[in-house]
Design a protein around this motif. Structure first.
Motif, PDB file in Angstrom:
ATOM      1  N   LEU A   1       0.830  -1.202   0.000  1.00  0.00           N
ATOM      2  CA  LEU A   1       0.000   0.000   0.000  1.00  0.00           C
ATOM      3  C   LEU A   1       0.865   1.253   0.000  1.00  0.00           C
ATOM      4  O   LEU A   1       0.664   2.167  -0.806  1.00  0.00           O
ATOM      5  CB  LEU A   1      -0.921  -0.009   1.225  1.00  0.00           C
ATOM      6  CG  LEU A   1      -1.697   1.277   1.509  1.00  0.00           C
ATOM      7  CD1 LEU A   1      -2.702   1.549   0.401  1.00  0.00           C
ATOM      8  CD2 LEU A   1      -2.394   1.176   2.848  1.00  0.00           C
ATOM      9  N   MET A   2       1.845   1.300   0.884  1.00  0.00           N
ATOM     10  CA  MET A   2       2.705   2.479   0.982  1.00  0.00           C
ATOM     11  C   MET A   2       3.510   2.686  -0.302  1.00  0.00           C
ATOM     12  O   MET A   2       3.676   3.814  -0.754  1.00  0.00           O
ATOM     13  CB  MET A   2       3.643   2.366   2.188  1.00  0.00           C
ATOM     14  CG  MET A   2       2.930   2.365   3.533  1.00  0.00           C
ATOM     15  SD  MET A   2       2.073   3.905   3.917  1.00  0.00           S
ATOM     16  CE  MET A   2       3.450   4.975   4.218  1.00  0.00           C
ATOM     17  N   LEU A   3       4.004   1.607  -0.884  1.00  0.00           N
ATOM     18  CA  LEU A   3       4.763   1.714  -2.127  1.00  0.00           C
ATOM     19  C   LEU A   3       3.881   2.258  -3.250  1.00  0.00           C
ATOM     20  O   LEU A   3       4.281   3.162  -3.990  1.00  0.00           O
ATOM     21  CB  LEU A   3       5.351   0.363  -2.514  1.00  0.00           C
ATOM     22  CG  LEU A   3       6.165   0.329  -3.805  1.00  0.00           C
ATOM     23  CD1 LEU A   3       7.354   1.280  -3.720  1.00  0.00           C
ATOM     24  CD2 LEU A   3       6.632  -1.086  -4.092  1.00  0.00           C
ATOM     25  N   ALA A   4       2.668   1.742  -3.374  1.00  0.00           N
ATOM     26  CA  ALA A   4       1.761   2.203  -4.424  1.00  0.00           C
ATOM     27  C   ALA A   4       1.407   3.679  -4.227  1.00  0.00           C
ATOM     28  O   ALA A   4       1.397   4.465  -5.185  1.00  0.00           O
ATOM     29  CB  ALA A   4       0.501   1.340  -4.448  1.00  0.00           C
ATOM     30  N   LEU A   5       1.129   4.075  -2.987  1.00  0.00           N
ATOM     31  CA  LEU A   5       0.805   5.480  -2.726  1.00  0.00           C
ATOM     32  C   LEU A   5       1.999   6.382  -2.996  1.00  0.00           C
ATOM     33  O   LEU A   5       1.850   7.481  -3.543  1.00  0.00           O
ATOM     34  CB  LEU A   5       0.331   5.652  -1.279  1.00  0.00           C
ATOM     35  CG  LEU A   5      -1.083   5.159  -1.010  1.00  0.00           C
ATOM     36  CD1 LEU A   5      -1.328   5.058   0.486  1.00  0.00           C
ATOM     37  CD2 LEU A   5      -2.104   6.076  -1.658  1.00  0.00           C
ATOM     38  N   LEU A   6       3.184   5.935  -2.634  1.00  0.00           N
ATOM     39  CA  LEU A   6       4.381   6.727  -2.904  1.00  0.00           C
ATOM     40  C   LEU A   6       4.569   6.924  -4.404  1.00  0.00           C
ATOM     41  O   LEU A   6       4.896   8.018  -4.864  1.00  0.00           O
ATOM     42  CB  LEU A   6       5.607   6.037  -2.297  1.00  0.00           C
ATOM     43  CG  LEU A   6       6.928   6.782  -2.423  1.00  0.00           C
ATOM     44  CD1 LEU A   6       6.860   8.138  -1.739  1.00  0.00           C
ATOM     45  CD2 LEU A   6       8.051   5.944  -1.838  1.00  0.00           C
ATOM     46  N   LYS A   7       4.315   5.886  -5.182  1.00  0.00           N
ATOM     47  CA  LYS A   7       4.423   5.998  -6.634  1.00  0.00           C
ATOM     48  C   LYS A   7       3.431   7.017  -7.189  1.00  0.00           C
ATOM     49  O   LYS A   7       3.759   7.788  -8.098  1.00  0.00           O
ATOM     50  CB  LYS A   7       4.204   4.641  -7.294  1.00  0.00           C
ATOM     51  CG  LYS A   7       5.357   3.683  -7.103  1.00  0.00           C
ATOM     52  CD  LYS A   7       5.046   2.351  -7.761  1.00  0.00           C
ATOM     53  CE  LYS A   7       6.184   1.379  -7.636  1.00  0.00           C
ATOM     54  NZ  LYS A   7       5.873   0.096  -8.299  1.00  0.00           N
ATOM     55  N   VAL A   8       2.212   7.025  -6.655  1.00  0.00           N
ATOM     56  CA  VAL A   8       1.200   7.981  -7.116  1.00  0.00           C
ATOM     57  C   VAL A   8       1.644   9.407  -6.797  1.00  0.00           C
ATOM     58  O   VAL A   8       1.630  10.287  -7.664  1.00  0.00           O
ATOM     59  CB  VAL A   8      -0.174   7.676  -6.470  1.00  0.00           C
ATOM     60  CG1 VAL A   8      -1.149   8.832  -6.696  1.00  0.00           C
ATOM     61  CG2 VAL A   8      -0.748   6.385  -7.019  1.00  0.00           C
ATOM     62  N   VAL A   9       2.060   9.647  -5.567  1.00  0.00           N
ATOM     63  CA  VAL A   9       2.434  11.002  -5.147  1.00  0.00           C
ATOM     64  C   VAL A   9       3.684  11.479  -5.894  1.00  0.00           C
ATOM     65  O   VAL A   9       3.729  12.615  -6.374  1.00  0.00           O
ATOM     66  CB  VAL A   9       2.625  11.054  -3.617  1.00  0.00           C
ATOM     67  CG1 VAL A   9       3.184  12.394  -3.184  1.00  0.00           C
ATOM     68  CG2 VAL A   9       1.294  10.785  -2.912  1.00  0.00           C
ATOM     69  N   VAL A  10       4.683  10.616  -6.025  1.00  0.00           N
ATOM     70  CA  VAL A  10       5.898  11.003  -6.748  1.00  0.00           C
ATOM     71  C   VAL A  10       5.593  11.226  -8.230  1.00  0.00           C
ATOM     72  O   VAL A  10       6.086  12.175  -8.844  1.00  0.00           O
ATOM     73  CB  VAL A  10       7.019   9.958  -6.558  1.00  0.00           C
ATOM     74  CG1 VAL A  10       8.180  10.192  -7.505  1.00  0.00           C
ATOM     75  CG2 VAL A  10       7.500   9.978  -5.115  1.00  0.00           C
ATOM     76  N   GLY A  11       4.756  10.367  -8.807  1.00  0.00           N
ATOM     77  CA  GLY A  11       4.373  10.548 -10.208  1.00  0.00           C
ATOM     78  C   GLY A  11       3.678  11.881 -10.433  1.00  0.00           C
ATOM     79  O   GLY A  11       3.956  12.582 -11.414  1.00  0.00           O
ATOM     80  N   ASP A  12       2.798  12.249  -9.509  1.00  0.00           N
ATOM     81  CA  ASP A  12       2.129  13.549  -9.610  1.00  0.00           C
ATOM     82  C   ASP A  12       3.136  14.686  -9.504  1.00  0.00           C
ATOM     83  O   ASP A  12       3.074  15.659 -10.258  1.00  0.00           O
ATOM     84  CB  ASP A  12       1.062  13.694  -8.520  1.00  0.00           C
ATOM     85  CG  ASP A  12      -0.192  12.895  -8.814  1.00  0.00           C
ATOM     86  OD1 ASP A  12      -0.383  12.473  -9.972  1.00  0.00           O
ATOM     87  OD2 ASP A  12      -0.993  12.695  -7.883  1.00  0.00           O
ATOM     88  N   ALA A  13       4.068  14.564  -8.570  1.00  0.00           N
ATOM     89  CA  ALA A  13       5.077  15.619  -8.397  1.00  0.00           C
ATOM     90  C   ALA A  13       5.942  15.756  -9.647  1.00  0.00           C
ATOM     91  O   ALA A  13       6.214  16.869 -10.104  1.00  0.00           O
ATOM     92  CB  ALA A  13       5.943  15.315  -7.183  1.00  0.00           C
ATOM     93  N   LYS A  14       6.369  14.638 -10.217  1.00  0.00           N
ATOM     94  CA  LYS A  14       7.196  14.690 -11.424  1.00  0.00           C
ATOM     95  C   LYS A  14       6.438  15.285 -12.597  1.00  0.00           C
ATOM     96  O   LYS A  14       7.017  15.975 -13.432  1.00  0.00           O
ATOM     97  CB  LYS A  14       7.708  13.295 -11.787  1.00  0.00           C
ATOM     98  CG  LYS A  14       8.845  12.835 -10.925  1.00  0.00           C
ATOM     99  CD  LYS A  14       9.361  11.503 -11.417  1.00  0.00           C
ATOM    100  CE  LYS A  14      10.670  11.160 -10.757  1.00  0.00           C
ATOM    101  NZ  LYS A  14      11.241   9.927 -11.311  1.00  0.00           N
ATOM    102  N   ALA A  15       5.147  15.003 -12.672  1.00  0.00           N
ATOM    103  CA  ALA A  15       4.324  15.534 -13.764  1.00  0.00           C
ATOM    104  C   ALA A  15       3.838  16.954 -13.464  1.00  0.00           C
ATOM    105  O   ALA A  15       3.115  17.537 -14.273  1.00  0.00           O
ATOM    106  CB  ALA A  15       3.130  14.613 -14.000  1.00  0.00           C
ATOM    107  N   ARG A  16       4.211  17.463 -12.317  1.00  0.00           N
ATOM    108  CA  ARG A  16       3.812  18.805 -11.886  1.00  0.00           C
ATOM    109  C   ARG A  16       2.294  18.975 -11.877  1.00  0.00           C
ATOM    110  O   ARG A  16       1.749  19.986 -12.303  1.00  0.00           O
ATOM    111  CB  ARG A  16       4.467  19.879 -12.738  1.00  0.00           C
ATOM    112  CG  ARG A  16       5.973  19.870 -12.641  1.00  0.00           C
ATOM    113  CD  ARG A  16       6.586  20.982 -13.472  1.00  0.00           C
ATOM    114  NE  ARG A  16       8.019  20.833 -13.534  1.00  0.00           N
ATOM    115  CZ  ARG A  16       8.867  21.447 -12.715  1.00  0.00           C
ATOM    116  NH1 ARG A  16       8.420  22.210 -11.767  1.00  0.00           N
ATOM    117  NH2 ARG A  16      10.166  21.263 -12.857  1.00  0.00           N
ATOM    118  N   ARG A  17       1.631  17.937 -11.382  1.00  0.00           N
ATOM    119  CA  ARG A  17       0.183  18.019 -11.220  1.00  0.00           C
ATOM    120  C   ARG A  17      -0.130  17.791  -9.732  1.00  0.00           C
ATOM    121  O   ARG A  17       0.591  17.065  -9.052  1.00  0.00           O
ATOM    122  CB  ARG A  17      -0.540  16.997 -12.094  1.00  0.00           C
ATOM    123  CG  ARG A  17      -0.255  15.563 -11.743  1.00  0.00           C
ATOM    124  CD  ARG A  17      -1.003  14.580 -12.660  1.00  0.00           C
ATOM    125  NE  ARG A  17      -0.545  13.246 -12.352  1.00  0.00           N
ATOM    126  CZ  ARG A  17       0.153  12.479 -13.173  1.00  0.00           C
ATOM    127  NH1 ARG A  17       0.441  12.893 -14.394  1.00  0.00           N
ATOM    128  NH2 ARG A  17       0.543  11.277 -12.800  1.00  0.00           N
TER     129      ARG A  17
END
Length: 86
Positions: free
Chosen positions: A10-26
């Motif tokens: 769960l934590m890994l999946a959520l981290l991927k979502v948050v980091v992906g959003d940050a990288k995409a600047r969304r």
């Protein structure tokens, strides 16, 4: 041990979502942040040997984790399709 493994996924999946959003600047949608806050509280409960916290209403509406690796990858790293005219 199974509860700890599920929490790690769960934590890994959520981290991927948050980091992906940050990288995409969304911005990360508030529902995902609610889910992340609940996951943090759950991790703390696991360390303390306590029961899982109650999940907030917004976080309950999100898909359960773990998702498939492909779905997580698409959510984090593949830009949304743009409309094209023929």
């Amino acid at each position: 041990m199974q509860r700890k493994a599920a929490q790690f996924e769960l934590m890994l999946a959520l981290l991927k979502v948050v980091v992906g959003d940050a990288k995409a600047r969304r911005p990360t949608p508030p529902e995902w942040l609610d889910k992340a806050e609940w996951a943090i509280a759950r991790g703390e409960a696991i360390f303390a040997g306590a029961r899982d916290p109650v999940e907030s209403g917004d976080a309950k509406d999100l898909p359960s984790f773990p998702t498939t690796p492909a779905a997580t990858f698409r959510r984090c790293f593949v830009p949304p399709a743009t409309a094209t005219s023929r």
